[in-house]
Design a protein around this motif. Structure first.
Motif, short mmCIF file in Angstrom:
data_model
loop_
_atom_site.label_atom_id
_atom_site.label_comp_id
_atom_site.label_asym_id
_atom_site.label_seq_id
_atom_site.Cartn_x
_atom_site.Cartn_y
_atom_site.Cartn_z
N VAL A 150 0.86 -1.18 0.00
CA VAL A 150 0.00 0.00 0.00
C VAL A 150 0.89 1.23 0.00
N LEU A 201 -8.14 -1.96 5.42
CA LEU A 201 -7.86 -3.12 4.57
C LEU A 201 -8.95 -4.14 4.83
N VAL A 253 -8.50 -1.78 -0.32
CA VAL A 253 -7.84 -0.81 0.55
C VAL A 253 -8.48 0.55 0.34
N TYR A 281 -5.94 4.00 6.94
CA TYR A 281 -6.23 2.98 5.93
C TYR A 281 -7.16 1.92 6.51
#
Length: 172
Positions: free
Chosen positions: A49, A141, A118, A139
């Motif tokens: 990422v 996920l 994501v 973030y």
């Protein structure tokens, strides 16, 4: 309807603008090309990422689901998803990886075909986060079993992601 199986959340110290979702037995350097989504790419042994922060801390929530989770791109700048083939060993989210307590475990039921989505926000602040009131990069996920499907960019509004999609470069 998909069921949330597990959620882990925490702060990761990262370097070189990247954190990884990987099998800890495959600790390979990430040399990835983020030009398709500006956010997410699969790499040997997992995924990487791209963050706005070069060296620092980001907040990550990692979830495993029984099926495709609901999509809510509203609060995020960028949302991308792609295939994540998994050989069946442990899956963890790793930052710089200096100490074992820096990873977030993901409960993946076994080997097979998975998708990873994501979502990221506050990506454009990068190294400019100087005051304590500046928002931390965040973030989400989400991983679930799923057959192979095309990479999907659900939302793309960050300047960081736009730069990486229009000015592709190899490496992090």
């Amino acid at each position: 309807m998909a069921e949330l199986l597990r959620r882990e959340s925490g702060e990761l110290f990262i370097e070189h603008n990247v954190f990884r979702v990987l099998d800890p037995e495959v600790m390979d350097d990430v040399h990835a090309d983020f030009d398709e989504t500006g956010l997410l790419v699969t790499v040997a042994g997992g995924a990487a990422v791209l963050c706005g922060t070069h060296i620092g801390t980001v907040h990550v929530t990692a979830e495993t689901w029984s099926g495709a989770p609901p999509l809510d791109p509203g609060p995020w700048q960028d949302v991308a998803e792609m295939n994540l083939p998994w050989p069946g060993r442990r899956m963890e989210v790793w930052g710089a990886g200096y100490t074992p307590d820096e990873e977030l475990p993901l409960a993946i039921p076994g080997p097979g075909a998975y998708r990873i989505r994501v979502s990221g926000r506050h990506r454009d602040h990068g190294e400019d986060r100087r005051a304590e009131t500046d928002p931390m990069e965040q973030y989400l996920l989400q991983v679930w079993p799923a057959p192979h499907a095309p990479t999907t960019l659900h939302k793309a509004t960050s300047a960081l992601g736009a730069r990486r999609r229009t000015e592709p470069r190899t490496g992090t």
